[in-house]
Design an enzyme around this catalytic site. Sequence first.
Site: not given
Length: 422
Positions: A287, A253
């Site tokens: 993020c 990720e």
Amino acid sequence: MQHPHEPPVQQPPGCGKHVPGGGHAGGCGGAIPKGPVVCSTVCGNPYAGLVSHLRAAWLSGKTRPLEYRLAQLEALGRFLEEKKQDILEATALDMGKPSFEAYFTEILLCKNELNNTLNNLSHWMKDEHVDKNLVTQLDSAFIRRDPYGVVLIIAPWNYPIHLFLVPLIGAIAAGNCVVVKPSEIAKNTERLVAEVLTCYLDSDCFAVVTAGVQETTRLLENKFDYIFFTGSPSVGRIVMTAAAKHLTPVTLELGGKNPCYVSDTCDVQNVARRVAWGRFFNAGQTCIAPDYILCSVEMQDKLMPALREAITEYFGPNPQESPDFARIVGDKQFRRVRALLCSGRVAIGGQTDEKERYIAPTVLADVQPSDPAMQEEIFGPILPIVVVADMDEAIEFINTRPRPLAVYAFSCDSKVRAVQGD
């Protein structure tokens, strides 16, 4: 530098003894010795004993029964409940994380994930019967979800509890043994996890390793059966290279520059409040936060007062004094983000305080694609606006850059939203 923790196990052949002294080791009641394991040339890796111990536990079948998995998951729930205040204090010390943000992201969302898993695990573990084709007509065809084995979770610093705990919940639910490597950058949270987590979980099957870059590199030399990494693309390449040597499957990720397209037909006030919340939550260290805005020059002019109003609503006239605005996690990260302020022109904010690692909620206008702020994920409270002529130019701009983790589109026209969704 803190040393990794090694559970009190019988050393595999070829390994030496524990070296006394060293840094703190995770665990309860002093039962776990301090310092790394020193291995001879037969095994050659300071973490080989730990991984071997967890693999033996997994091979014994200990983690497979539903009852065992539920017990470990319920123990995580007790960890979140009993150590709630410690989590809030640690994240506040690490990055000035406001208590509401910390409770919502590090505790409440984890509890929600945990409850969902507890409520559905028995169903998830059942075999799923599937249709048969000509080749399998005489067979019993079904899908059985089998655990991988020994899993490594490498967590980042921006949501230091959430981003190791949610993968851990999944790994436990699936019947794996797990090594957790919290981020060494969020030092107070790392210390809390190392000292406390193994008090709640079975130390035969779960371990916490505290390690910096060099130690993590050695840790990755070991064969794991699955690796879950959250962090930057540069480190993700290192993790993937290490995993490839053992053909270990990975989940990476990695974040990215998430574009936010704002069309000329939208509710400007609504857009400004949503974008400001997403961009400046956790001081922009998220993020999936909107990384930059794409809009027409006319919309840029309309957005500026609306964004200024939203920032004031959320953080007051002086965000530096607001209890609801976080800080940058470290000096290195602060200097990197501050250097991006030279892009375009500062339309809102721009104030900094290196001692506090404070960067004000900032909006940059008239940013060019070649400016520094557009060359990397910002990961801070800076919002560049890049002017485009129309939606087609915005789509071309997005498609000619690396694929982002998320794309946001604001428009009153459902056709515009549908195109962005495609």
